[in-house]
Design a protein around this motif. Structure first.
Motif, PDB file in Angstrom:
ATOM      1  N   THR A  77      35.815  38.945  31.894  1.00 33.60           N
ATOM      2  CA  THR A  77      34.904  38.166  31.054  1.00 33.60           C
ATOM      3  C   THR A  77      33.459  38.378  31.478  1.00 33.60           C
ATOM      4  OG1 THR A  77      36.599  36.476  30.657  1.00 33.60           O
ATOM      5  CG2 THR A  77      34.304  35.827  30.302  1.00 33.60           C
ATOM      6  N   LEU A  78      33.231  38.439  32.788  1.00 31.81           N
ATOM      7  CA  LEU A  78      31.881  38.677  33.306  1.00 31.81           C
ATOM      8  C   LEU A  78      31.349  40.030  32.844  1.00 31.81           C
ATOM      9  CD1 LEU A  78      29.491  37.991  35.200  1.00 31.81           C
ATOM     10  CD2 LEU A  78      30.816  39.006  37.067  1.00 31.81           C
ATOM     11  N   LEU A  79      32.167  41.065  32.931  1.00 27.87           N
ATOM     12  CA  LEU A  79      31.748  42.398  32.502  1.00 27.87           C
ATOM     13  C   LEU A  79      31.480  42.433  31.000  1.00 27.87           C
ATOM     14  CD1 LEU A  79      34.213  44.606  34.595  1.00 27.87           C
ATOM     15  CD2 LEU A  79      31.781  44.227  35.028  1.00 27.87           C
ATOM     16  N   ASN A  80      32.345  41.781  30.242  1.00 26.34           N
ATOM     17  CA  ASN A  80      32.157  41.746  28.796  1.00 26.34           C
ATOM     18  C   ASN A  80      30.861  41.009  28.437  1.00 26.34           C
ATOM     19  OD1 ASN A  80      32.873  42.180  26.081  1.00 26.34           O
ATOM     20  ND2 ASN A  80      33.861  40.181  25.941  1.00 26.34           N
ATOM     21  N   GLY A  81      30.583  39.909  29.145  1.00 25.83           N
ATOM     22  CA  GLY A  81      29.364  39.160  28.896  1.00 25.83           C
ATOM     23  C   GLY A  81      28.109  39.931  29.237  1.00 25.83           C
ATOM     24  N   ASN A  82      28.232  40.897  30.145  1.00 23.94           N
ATOM     25  CA  ASN A  82      27.100  41.740  30.523  1.00 23.94           C
ATOM     26  C   ASN A  82      27.060  43.041  29.722  1.00 23.94           C
ATOM     27  OD1 ASN A  82      25.369  40.624  32.695  1.00 23.94           O
ATOM     28  ND2 ASN A  82      27.325  40.343  33.731  1.00 23.94           N
ATOM     29  N   GLN A  83      27.837  43.115  28.650  1.00 23.63           N
ATOM     30  CA  GLN A  83      27.822  44.248  27.720  1.00 23.63           C
ATOM     31  C   GLN A  83      28.162  45.572  28.401  1.00 23.63           C
ATOM     32  OE1 GLN A  83      23.655  43.345  26.377  1.00 23.63           O
ATOM     33  NE2 GLN A  83      24.574  43.460  24.349  1.00 23.63           N
ATOM     34  N   VAL A  84      29.114  45.529  29.331  1.00 25.52           N
ATOM     35  CA  VAL A  84      29.530  46.742  30.036  1.00 25.52           C
ATOM     36  C   VAL A  84      30.412  47.594  29.124  1.00 25.52           C
ATOM     37  CG1 VAL A  84      30.972  47.595  31.943  1.00 25.52           C
ATOM     38  CG2 VAL A  84      29.306  45.757  32.329  1.00 25.52           C
ATOM     39  N   ASP A  85      30.155  48.883  29.102  1.00 26.00           N
ATOM     40  CA  ASP A  85      30.932  49.827  28.297  1.00 26.00           C
ATOM     41  C   ASP A  85      31.999  50.540  29.117  1.00 26.00           C
ATOM     42  OD1 ASP A  85      29.271  49.637  25.800  1.00 26.00           O
ATOM     43  OD2 ASP A  85      27.730  50.414  27.153  1.00 26.00           O
ATOM     44  N   VAL A  86      31.691  50.803  30.398  1.00 25.18           N
ATOM     45  CA  VAL A  86      32.568  51.604  31.249  1.00 25.18           C
ATOM     46  C   VAL A  86      32.691  50.924  32.607  1.00 25.18           C
ATOM     47  CG1 VAL A  86      32.817  53.804  32.480  1.00 25.18           C
ATOM     48  CG2 VAL A  86      31.965  53.787  30.125  1.00 25.18           C
ATOM     49  N   GLY A 135      47.648  45.510  36.185  1.00 24.70           N
ATOM     50  CA  GLY A 135      47.935  45.692  34.773  1.00 24.70           C
ATOM     51  C   GLY A 135      47.303  44.624  33.890  1.00 24.70           C
ATOM     52  N   GLY A 136      47.293  43.381  34.379  1.00 24.70           N
ATOM     53  CA  GLY A 136      46.680  42.306  33.604  1.00 24.70           C
ATOM     54  C   GLY A 136      45.206  42.537  33.383  1.00 24.70           C
ATOM     55  N   ALA A 137      44.524  42.999  34.430  1.00 22.86           N
ATOM     56  CA  ALA A 137      43.097  43.294  34.311  1.00 22.86           C
ATOM     57  C   ALA A 137      42.852  44.464  33.375  1.00 22.86           C
ATOM     58  CB  ALA A 137      42.512  43.593  35.691  1.00 22.86           C
ATOM     59  N   GLN A 138      43.715  45.460  33.446  1.00 17.86           N
ATOM     60  CA  GLN A 138      43.572  46.607  32.546  1.00 17.86           C
ATOM     61  C   GLN A 138      43.680  46.166  31.088  1.00 17.86           C
ATOM     62  OE1 GLN A 138      45.778  50.189  33.588  1.00 17.86           O
ATOM     63  NE2 GLN A 138      45.975  49.498  35.694  1.00 17.86           N
ATOM     64  N   ASN A 139      44.607  45.264  30.821  1.00 19.92           N
ATOM     65  CA  ASN A 139      44.775  44.760  29.456  1.00 19.92           C
ATOM     66  C   ASN A 139      43.545  43.969  29.017  1.00 19.92           C
ATOM     67  OD1 ASN A 139      47.337  45.874  29.222  1.00 19.92           O
ATOM     68  ND2 ASN A 139      48.370  44.023  29.959  1.00 19.92           N
ATOM     69  N   ALA A 140      43.015  43.139  29.937  1.00 22.01           N
ATOM     70  CA  ALA A 140      41.837  42.329  29.604  1.00 22.01           C
ATOM     71  C   ALA A 140      40.637  43.215  29.306  1.00 22.01           C
ATOM     72  CB  ALA A 140      41.529  41.370  30.755  1.00 22.01           C
ATOM     73  N   LEU A 141      40.480  44.275  30.075  1.00 19.91           N
ATOM     74  CA  LEU A 141      39.367  45.205  29.842  1.00 19.91           C
ATOM     75  C   LEU A 141      39.539  45.945  28.525  1.00 19.91           C
ATOM     76  CD1 LEU A 141      39.063  46.642  33.459  1.00 19.91           C
ATOM     77  CD2 LEU A 141      37.407  45.142  32.333  1.00 19.91           C
ATOM     78  N   ALA A 142      40.777  46.339  28.230  1.00 19.13           N
ATOM     79  CA  ALA A 142      41.042  47.049  26.979  1.00 19.13           C
ATOM     80  C   ALA A 142      40.728  46.156  25.782  1.00 19.13           C
ATOM     81  CB  ALA A 142      42.500  47.505  26.934  1.00 19.13           C
ATOM     82  N   GLN A 143      41.097  44.874  25.884  1.00 19.06           N
ATOM     83  CA  GLN A 143      40.810  43.934  24.805  1.00 19.06           C
ATOM     84  C   GLN A 143      39.313  43.733  24.615  1.00 19.06           C
ATOM     85  OE1 GLN A 143      42.982  40.346  25.636  1.00 19.06           O
ATOM     86  NE2 GLN A 143      44.990  41.339  25.411  1.00 19.06           N
ATOM     87  N   ALA A 144      38.561  43.850  25.706  1.00 19.59           N
ATOM     88  CA  ALA A 144      37.105  43.697  25.635  1.00 19.59           C
ATOM     89  C   ALA A 144      36.411  44.989  25.207  1.00 19.59           C
ATOM     90  CB  ALA A 144      36.560  43.245  26.994  1.00 19.59           C
ATOM     91  N   ILE A 169      36.263  47.778  27.012  1.00 18.43           N
ATOM     92  CA  ILE A 169      35.646  48.423  28.173  1.00 18.43           C
ATOM     93  C   ILE A 169      36.523  49.590  28.625  1.00 18.43           C
ATOM     94  CG2 ILE A 169      34.900  48.118  30.574  1.00 18.43           C
ATOM     95  CD1 ILE A 169      34.400  45.161  29.887  1.00 18.43           C
ATOM     96  N   LYS A 170      35.958  50.775  28.687  1.00 14.77           N
ATOM     97  CA  LYS A 170      36.707  51.963  29.088  1.00 14.77           C
ATOM     98  C   LYS A 170      36.874  51.983  30.603  1.00 14.77           C
ATOM     99  CE  LYS A 170      37.024  56.912  28.099  1.00 14.77           C
ATOM    100  NZ  LYS A 170      36.404  58.054  27.403  1.00 14.77           N
ATOM    101  N   LEU A 171      38.078  52.200  31.078  1.00 16.00           N
ATOM    102  CA  LEU A 171      38.397  52.091  32.500  1.00 16.00           C
ATOM    103  C   LEU A 171      38.586  53.464  33.141  1.00 16.00           C
ATOM    104  CD1 LEU A 171      39.319  50.485  35.039  1.00 16.00           C
ATOM    105  CD2 LEU A 171      41.632  50.507  34.042  1.00 16.00           C
ATOM    106  N   PHE A 172      37.972  53.631  34.324  1.00 18.54           N
ATOM    107  CA  PHE A 172      38.203  54.796  35.179  1.00 18.54           C
ATOM    108  C   PHE A 172      38.595  54.256  36.546  1.00 18.54           C
ATOM    109  CE2 PHE A 172      35.567  56.273  31.784  1.00 18.54           C
ATOM    110  CZ  PHE A 172      36.005  57.559  31.515  1.00 18.54           C
ATOM    111  N   GLY A 173      39.915  54.138  36.793  1.00 16.53           N
ATOM    112  CA  GLY A 173      40.426  53.560  38.028  1.00 16.53           C
ATOM    113  C   GLY A 173      40.830  54.607  39.040  1.00 16.53           C
ATOM    114  N   GLY A 174      41.216  54.129  40.230  1.00 19.26           N
ATOM    115  CA  GLY A 174      41.665  55.024  41.279  1.00 19.26           C
ATOM    116  C   GLY A 174      40.576  55.874  41.874  1.00 19.26           C
ATOM    117  N   VAL A 175      39.326  55.410  41.789  1.00 17.32           N
ATOM    118  CA  VAL A 175      38.183  56.178  42.296  1.00 17.32           C
ATOM    119  C   VAL A 175      37.742  55.587  43.627  1.00 17.32           C
ATOM    120  CG1 VAL A 175      35.872  57.045  41.762  1.00 17.32           C
ATOM    121  CG2 VAL A 175      37.479  56.567  39.905  1.00 17.32           C
ATOM    122  N   SER A 176      37.309  56.422  44.550  1.00 11.06           N
ATOM    123  CA  SER A 176      36.826  55.945  45.849  1.00 11.06           C
ATOM    124  C   SER A 176      35.539  56.677  46.217  1.00 11.06           C
ATOM    125  CB  SER A 176      37.882  56.179  46.935  1.00 11.06           C
ATOM    126  OG  SER A 176      38.188  57.560  47.049  1.00 11.06           O
TER     127      SER A 176
END
Length: 257
Positions: A174-183, A191-200, A202-209
């Motif tokens: 919700t915080l990211l969506n409110g800040n108009q984040v695209d990526v 998985g729950g967070a991935q779903n929430a981001l998809a609904q908002a 927001i394109k996800l790039f996970g597993g990065v370090s």
């Protein structure tokens, strides 16, 4: 020949960029520049002296005094005469350091900054990275900070660290969506967070370090190594992923958060 105006150094852009009278407005508008805003913030809110303010903004004390007097006059005009106050423009540059490594200690107050930042432009892409001490934090749900990058014409035009003031996948999405984040670029993510981001949207790039800044640069260059299935185990705090680059290579990995 007149000397060129020296660029004024500010820590970050204001979270709120306009103020309007609640009563009957005169219809007028006052423009307070960002360097004027910064002088007011440092002297009246942070209680710095004019000399300390000058050192932080990398300008002369005389210039600080001139800016301060002009800014206070504009604010008074807005309050007394019922004019809208808009914070915009000016001759400034954003501090490129973070609170953890700023040599001038100018960013010590960034922990006080609001969780929401100013609206982005129509042609701006906004990237968020889970953040800790310059690197990508590896557990999305426990992220205490995001680093936000605004991109125009495939170039970073501004960057800012914001606090999350809490944890939880839903709240962070919700915080990211409110800040108009695209990526979003992150490490492990449930998985729950991935779903929430998809609904908002927001394109996800996970597993990065690694370095947050370098990850964003790699993304802009189309060579970011990421995972389509980076997940977090909430008990063991582990994630596993089949990584690949934006372009081609595929790899396997496993790691601890």
């Amino acid at each position: 020949m007149a000397r060129p105006t020296r660029c004024r150094r500010i820590c970050f852009e204001p979270a709120y960029d306009s103020f309007a009278p609640g009563g009957i407005s005169s219809g007028g508008k006052i423009i307070l520049t960002l360097d004027e805003y910064e002088v007011i913030r440092l002297i009246d809110l942070e209680k710095l002296t004019h000399l300390e303010c000058a050192k932080q903004m990398e300008i002369s004390r005389t210039t600080v005094t001139e800016i301060y007097e002009t800014a206070r006059c504009k604010i008074a005009d807005s309050i007394v005469n019922g004019k809208e106050l808009v914070i915009s423009g000016g001759n400034y540059r954003i501090c490129s350091e973070t609170p953890a490594n700023c040599r001038r200690n100018c960013c010590k107050h960034q922990g006080k900054i609001t969780r929401f930042i100013q609206q982005k432009g129509d042609n701006t892409m906004r990237i968020a990275v889970t953040y800790a001490n310059g690197n990508i934090f590896q557990h999305f749900g426990h992220s205490s900070q995001f680093k936000i990058y605004d991109i125009e014409n495939n170039e970073i035009v501004s960057q800012q660290v914001i606090d999350t003031n809490g944890q939880g996948h839903g709240a962070l999405a919700t915080l990211l969506n409110g800040n108009q984040v695209d990526v979003l670029i992150c490490g492990g993510i449930g998985g729950g967070a991935q779903n929430a981001l998809a609904q908002a949207g927001i394109k996800l790039f996970g597993g990065v370090s690694g370095s947050a800044d370098e990850a964003v640069k790699a993304y802009l260059a189309g060579i970011l190594t990421y995972s389509d299935s980076a997940t977090c185990n909430h008990h063991a705090h582990q994630h596993s992923c089949g990584q690949h680059q934006c372009g081609e290579d595929k790899h396997g990995c496993s790691g601890n958060n």
